[in-house]
Design a protein around this motif. Sequence first.
Motif, mmCIF file in Angstrom:
data_model
loop_
_atom_site.group_PDB
_atom_site.id
_atom_site.type_symbol
_atom_site.label_atom_id
_atom_site.label_comp_id
_atom_site.label_asym_id
_atom_site.label_seq_id
_atom_site.Cartn_x
_atom_site.Cartn_y
_atom_site.Cartn_z
ATOM 1 N N ASP A 186 0.833 -0.952 -0.309
ATOM 2 C CA ASP A 186 -0.039 0.157 -0.263
ATOM 3 C C ASP A 186 0.883 1.344 -0.350
ATOM 4 O OD1 ASP A 186 -1.886 -1.168 -0.408
ATOM 5 O OD2 ASP A 186 -2.903 -1.213 1.978
ATOM 6 N N THR A 187 1.960 0.934 -0.383
ATOM 7 C CA THR A 187 2.422 2.558 -0.306
ATOM 8 C C THR A 187 2.695 3.519 -1.370
ATOM 9 O OG1 THR A 187 4.718 1.528 -1.582
ATOM 10 C CG2 THR A 187 4.774 1.374 0.099
ATOM 11 N N GLY A 188 2.046 3.462 -2.356
ATOM 12 C CA GLY A 188 1.767 4.005 -3.146
ATOM 13 C C GLY A 188 0.021 4.907 -3.115
ATOM 14 N N TYR A 189 -0.341 4.321 -1.921
ATOM 15 C CA TYR A 189 -1.059 5.358 -1.533
ATOM 16 C C TYR A 189 -0.606 6.532 -1.352
ATOM 17 C CZ TYR A 189 -4.992 2.390 -0.336
ATOM 18 O OH TYR A 189 -6.788 1.458 -1.100
ATOM 19 N N ILE A 190 0.305 7.000 -1.311
ATOM 20 C CA ILE A 190 1.655 8.472 -0.819
ATOM 21 C C ILE A 190 0.825 9.506 -2.188
ATOM 22 C CG2 ILE A 190 3.537 9.251 -1.023
ATOM 23 C CD1 ILE A 190 4.474 6.766 0.606
ATOM 24 N N GLN A 191 0.322 8.402 -2.839
ATOM 25 C CA GLN A 191 -0.127 9.678 -4.213
ATOM 26 C C GLN A 191 -0.730 9.445 -4.087
ATOM 27 O OE1 GLN A 191 3.049 8.241 -7.492
ATOM 28 N NE2 GLN A 191 5.037 10.119 -6.162
ATOM 29 N N GLY A 192 -1.882 8.580 -3.654
ATOM 30 C CA GLY A 192 -3.229 8.627 -3.971
ATOM 31 C C GLY A 192 -3.942 7.045 -3.792
#
Length: 150
Positions: free
Chosen positions: A62-68
């Motif tokens: 879920d590190t991609g949540y950093i950009q939404g």
Amino acid sequence: MVIQEIENHASGLIQNDLDSKYTYHNLAHTQNVVMHCRLLAEEAELTELETERLLIAGWFHDTGYIQGHKDHESRSIKYAKAFLLEKHYDADGIEVVCQAIVDTKYPQKPQSKLGEYLCDADLSGLGSEDYLQSTGNLRKEMAETCALFS
């Protein structure tokens, strides 16, 4: 690969760069997912290498949540690939980790064994004693981000 190094890196990304409106998909969620990955790996008697790859996927999923929220899995894969390539992780391992992350895309239809375990771990909070708090956090996050599992 030292899992502690991956934990430090992924935790740092999430702690330092994730918007506070992500009340569900946050560091506590990631830590919970990794904990359940460990439990599932032990129960399934995964090899040391399979367990390592599952834990890596758990830390990065879920590190991609950093950009939404939209298409966060693709960005999570980019974060994982960049870090693993920098550490000279083997290409087959990178592919396995990335596939497991892709497998968490909603609606979940895992195409790999490790993806099945990661999906189970990812949803484990919704079946826990903390269900009401977890779903409350998820509902709040969705309201603030207009995310409907995307």
